[in-house]
Design a protein around this motif. Sequence first.
Motif, short mmCIF file in Angstrom:
data_model
loop_
_atom_site.label_atom_id
_atom_site.label_comp_id
_atom_site.label_asym_id
_atom_site.label_seq_id
_atom_site.Cartn_x
_atom_site.Cartn_y
_atom_site.Cartn_z
N GLY A 102 0.78 -1.22 0.20
CA GLY A 102 0.23 -0.11 0.03
C GLY A 102 0.95 1.14 -0.08
O GLY A 102 0.70 2.05 -0.91
N LEU A 103 1.68 1.38 0.91
CA LEU A 103 2.55 2.82 1.17
C LEU A 103 3.14 2.74 -0.38
O LEU A 103 3.69 4.07 -0.79
N ARG A 272 -4.31 -6.91 6.74
CA ARG A 272 -3.35 -5.46 6.78
C ARG A 272 -3.78 -4.65 5.45
O ARG A 272 -3.83 -3.61 5.48
N GLN A 273 -3.31 -5.54 4.30
CA GLN A 273 -3.47 -4.76 3.19
C GLN A 273 -4.77 -4.32 2.76
O GLN A 273 -4.90 -3.24 2.12
N TYR A 274 -5.79 -5.15 3.19
CA TYR A 274 -7.19 -4.85 2.84
C TYR A 274 -7.66 -3.72 3.57
O TYR A 274 -8.20 -2.59 3.30
N ASN A 279 -8.65 2.28 3.86
CA ASN A 279 -8.56 3.48 4.74
C ASN A 279 -7.93 4.66 4.09
O ASN A 279 -8.16 5.72 4.48
N LYS A 280 -6.89 4.36 3.06
CA LYS A 280 -6.14 5.13 2.75
C LYS A 280 -6.24 5.76 1.22
O LYS A 280 -5.54 6.80 0.88
#
Length: 311
Positions: A102-103, A272-274, A279-280
């Motif tokens: 994600g980041l 965590r990925q989901y 959220n981001k």
Amino acid sequence: MKEKVIAVVGPTAVGKTSLSVEIAKYFDGEIISGDSMQIYQGMDIGTAKITKEEQQSIKHYMLDIISPEQSFSVADFQQMVQKHINEISNVGKLPIIAGGTGLYIQAALYNYQFVDNKRDDFFQKKLEQEVELKGADHLYQRLKQVDPMQAQKIHPNNIRRVIRSLEVFERTGMSMSEHHANQSLTSPYEPILIGLEMDRELLYNRINYRVDQMMENGLLEEVSHLYNQGLENSQAMQAIGYKEFIPYLKGEQSIERSIELLKRNSRRYAKRQYTWFKNKMDVMWYTISPNDKNKKFSTILKDLAGMINHK
């Protein structure tokens, strides 16, 4: 006009790779891996790296670009991916990012500003000496005090990242988590984010099955080769799929326990990925299952056609 960029995101084992290839074939695109570990040479099985056959002659970027002993930052990733996006757009093709880190994807698609990358060598050496004297956990506990959110994201043995996070706090007075939270995100592109999600039990079964397939395909041999090269403490070996086998190779736990931990860590990572993408980032989500994958992919391609052709 800003260039359009497609990003295919979602948890591990959900089907991002195959969808990205279908999008590239349909829209004459080229694919950039958005996975932070597929950059490493010789780390193919544990990272579920796309094979030449699976690529179906579609050009792929950000695969096998550095050796496992080298370090690679999010800022490095951002710079290289943005360069590839521009190259792909300049030859009239559609850039497609596929991956689940994600980041890294957020950094590539948006004007993500990083803390000054200059390192304080003196501070770094001082903390490395502390690790030698008091152990890695001593430093990790200090990070938990100054930046508990960042500590949750880092494995205690990933000394390089622990030191970096402490260095940022020491130099700026702000934690790494605070720096991330203060980002004002605008994009130099027109990003279209497609997310794949799946019933949790189905996804977890797929993850467990994928790990079994990885073992059959030689994952243990891949990890052993890297371990025998003295790469135990490298950034690359902190990845899920590799770190779980180090205790086995040291004779400290059974192979069954290592496999069990890999399945568990992969399931947790998927969650965590989901959460990150929900959220981001502004993602259009599609729920798929193994039975309706082709039908759902057709729907996604039609939806994308409308968005890509819209001026």
